[in-house]
Design a protein around this motif. Structure first.
Motif, PDB file in Angstrom:
ATOM      1  N   SER A  25       0.846  -1.189   0.000  1.00 34.60           N
ATOM      2  CA  SER A  25       0.000   0.000   0.000  1.00 34.60           C
ATOM      3  C   SER A  25       0.884   1.242   0.000  1.00 34.60           C
ATOM      4  O   SER A  25       2.108   1.145   0.008  1.00 34.60           O
ATOM      5  N   ALA A  26       0.264   2.389   0.011  1.00 35.19           N
ATOM      6  CA  ALA A  26       0.999   3.653   0.009  1.00 35.19           C
ATOM      7  C   ALA A  26       1.553   4.007   1.396  1.00 35.19           C
ATOM      8  O   ALA A  26       2.224   5.029   1.544  1.00 35.19           O
ATOM      9  N   ASP A  27       1.300   3.189   2.399  1.00 34.67           N
ATOM     10  CA  ASP A  27       1.777   3.445   3.760  1.00 34.67           C
ATOM     11  C   ASP A  27       3.290   3.248   3.825  1.00 34.67           C
ATOM     12  O   ASP A  27       3.786   2.117   3.808  1.00 34.67           O
ATOM     13  N   GLU A  28       4.016   4.345   3.905  1.00 32.60           N
ATOM     14  CA  GLU A  28       5.480   4.305   3.893  1.00 32.60           C
ATOM     15  C   GLU A  28       6.072   3.637   5.132  1.00 32.60           C
ATOM     16  O   GLU A  28       7.243   3.290   5.142  1.00 32.60           O
ATOM     17  N   ARG A  29       5.268   3.453   6.176  1.00 30.68           N
ATOM     18  CA  ARG A  29       5.766   2.821   7.407  1.00 30.68           C
ATOM     19  C   ARG A  29       5.816   1.303   7.292  1.00 30.68           C
ATOM     20  O   ARG A  29       6.437   0.655   8.117  1.00 30.68           O
ATOM     21  N   ARG A  30       5.174   0.750   6.271  1.00 32.36           N
ATOM     22  CA  ARG A  30       5.111  -0.706   6.120  1.00 32.36           C
ATOM     23  C   ARG A  30       6.363  -1.232   5.403  1.00 32.36           C
ATOM     24  O   ARG A  30       6.892  -0.592   4.495  1.00 32.36           O
ATOM     25  N   ALA A  31       6.797  -2.423   5.805  1.00 29.62           N
ATOM     26  CA  ALA A  31       7.991  -3.022   5.209  1.00 29.62           C
ATOM     27  C   ALA A  31       7.841  -3.183   3.695  1.00 29.62           C
ATOM     28  O   ALA A  31       8.806  -3.005   2.948  1.00 29.62           O
ATOM     29  N   HIS A  50      -3.338  -4.625  -3.505  1.00 31.22           N
ATOM     30  CA  HIS A  50      -3.911  -4.266  -2.208  1.00 31.22           C
ATOM     31  C   HIS A  50      -5.376  -3.932  -2.449  1.00 31.22           C
ATOM     32  O   HIS A  50      -5.700  -3.363  -3.502  1.00 31.22           O
ATOM     33  N   PRO A  51      -6.256  -4.246  -1.506  1.00 32.10           N
ATOM     34  CA  PRO A  51      -7.679  -3.945  -1.732  1.00 32.10           C
ATOM     35  C   PRO A  51      -7.966  -2.492  -2.115  1.00 32.10           C
ATOM     36  O   PRO A  51      -8.910  -2.222  -2.865  1.00 32.10           O
ATOM     37  N   ARG A  52      -7.136  -1.553  -1.653  1.00 37.64           N
ATOM     38  CA  ARG A  52      -7.366  -0.135  -1.997  1.00 37.64           C
ATOM     39  C   ARG A  52      -6.817   0.232  -3.376  1.00 37.64           C
ATOM     40  O   ARG A  52      -7.075   1.332  -3.858  1.00 37.64           O
ATOM     41  N   THR A  55      -1.795   3.707  -5.998  1.00 39.68           N
ATOM     42  CA  THR A  55      -0.570   3.876  -6.759  1.00 39.68           C
ATOM     43  C   THR A  55       0.581   4.004  -5.761  1.00 39.68           C
ATOM     44  O   THR A  55       0.507   4.788  -4.816  1.00 39.68           O
ATOM     45  N   VAL A  56       1.636   3.213  -5.959  1.00 42.95           N
ATOM     46  CA  VAL A  56       2.784   3.208  -5.052  1.00 42.95           C
ATOM     47  C   VAL A  56       4.049   3.286  -5.895  1.00 42.95           C
ATOM     48  O   VAL A  56       4.184   2.573  -6.893  1.00 42.95           O
ATOM     49  N   GLY A  58       4.861   5.288  -8.019  1.00 43.95           N
ATOM     50  CA  GLY A  58       4.527   5.629  -9.401  1.00 43.95           C
ATOM     51  C   GLY A  58       3.869   4.521 -10.195  1.00 43.95           C
ATOM     52  O   GLY A  58       3.583   4.701 -11.384  1.00 43.95           O
ATOM     53  N   GLU A  59       3.603   3.381  -9.577  1.00 48.91           N
ATOM     54  CA  GLU A  59       3.000   2.245 -10.281  1.00 48.91           C
ATOM     55  C   GLU A  59       1.544   2.057  -9.859  1.00 48.91           C
ATOM     56  O   GLU A  59       1.230   2.048  -8.673  1.00 48.91           O
ATOM     57  N   GLN A  60       0.674   1.879 -10.848  1.00 48.27           N
ATOM     58  CA  GLN A  60      -0.750   1.647 -10.611  1.00 48.27           C
ATOM     59  C   GLN A  60      -0.964   0.381  -9.795  1.00 48.27           C
ATOM     60  O   GLN A  60      -0.358  -0.643 -10.080  1.00 48.27           O
ATOM     61  N   GLY A  61      -1.831   0.470  -8.802  1.00 51.69           N
ATOM     62  CA  GLY A  61      -2.157  -0.689  -7.988  1.00 51.69           C
ATOM     63  C   GLY A  61      -3.406  -1.393  -8.482  1.00 51.69           C
ATOM     64  O   GLY A  61      -4.202  -0.824  -9.243  1.00 51.69           O
ATOM     65  N   TYR A  62      -3.584  -2.623  -8.040  1.00 53.62           N
ATOM     66  CA  TYR A  62      -4.731  -3.439  -8.401  1.00 53.62           C
ATOM     67  C   TYR A  62      -5.268  -4.101  -7.139  1.00 53.62           C
ATOM     68  O   TYR A  62      -4.504  -4.404  -6.219  1.00 53.62           O
ATOM     69  N   PRO A  63      -6.583  -4.355  -7.085  1.00 57.07           N
ATOM     70  CA  PRO A  63      -7.169  -4.927  -5.864  1.00 57.07           C
ATOM     71  C   PRO A  63      -6.864  -6.410  -5.656  1.00 57.07           C
ATOM     72  O   PRO A  63      -6.992  -6.918  -4.545  1.00 57.07           O
ATOM     73  N   SER A  64      -6.434  -7.105  -6.708  1.00 58.22           N
ATOM     74  CA  SER A  64      -6.138  -8.535  -6.602  1.00 58.22           C
ATOM     75  C   SER A  64      -5.214  -8.947  -7.737  1.00 58.22           C
ATOM     76  O   SER A  64      -5.067  -8.216  -8.724  1.00 58.22           O
ATOM     77  N   LEU A  65      -4.613 -10.114  -7.611  1.00 61.38           N
ATOM     78  CA  LEU A  65      -3.743 -10.605  -8.683  1.00 61.38           C
ATOM     79  C   LEU A  65      -4.502 -10.789  -9.980  1.00 61.38           C
ATOM     80  O   LEU A  65      -4.014 -10.435 -11.049  1.00 61.38           O
TER      81      LEU A  65
END
Length: 135
Positions: A25-31, A50-52, A55-56, A58-65
């Motif tokens: 996710s976009a949470d910078e505190r996560r490993a 990630h369910p949300r 974008t992390v 600069g890459e587009q995120g997806y809710p599932s594989l």
């Protein structure tokens, strides 16, 4: 041994450069956020899963594989061990070439199923640490 050095090296250097990172996710505190940055700096294309669907790096995120509209080479798993087996099964269905369970993530049955399906697999290791060790 579930994570021999040769398997680690092969996944990091030979099996492709598109890494779906489940739990990123976009949470910078996560490993996962830091590991994704290291992978990117080493020439890997990261795909946040990630369910949300954020974008992390600069890459587009997806809710599932299965929502990713292109092939992925490696599925890097940042979820609890009790959820990791289902992700490994999704990686097999997606046609990935390898599955990587992060530090602290283990599932012997998932390891056996994934290897039986012909994929490479590593458990309980971190690719960011292993990339440094390859130098």
């Amino acid at each position: 041994m579930h994570s021999d050095t040769e398997t680690v090296r092969r996944i990091l250097t030979e099996l492709g450069d598109t890494w779906a990172i489940v739990g990123l996710s976009a949470d910078e505190r996560r490993a996962a956020h830091g590991v994704a940055g290291v992978l990117q700096r080493h020439g890997k294309r990261i795909v946040p899963v990630h369910p949300r669907a954020e974008t992390v790096h600069g890459e587009q995120g997806y809710p599932s594989l299965d929502a990713i509209p292109f092939d992925v080479d490696v599925v890097d798993v940042f979820v609890r061990s009790e959820l990791a087996g289902a992700v490994a099964d999704e990686a097999v269905a997606k046609g990935a070439r390898a599955v990587w369970f992060q530090l602290g993530v283990t599932d012997e049955a998932a390891y056996e199923r994934t290897r039986a399906a012909g994929l490479e697999m590593v458990m309980d290791r971190c690719p960011a640490i292993e990339l440094r060790a390859l130098r």
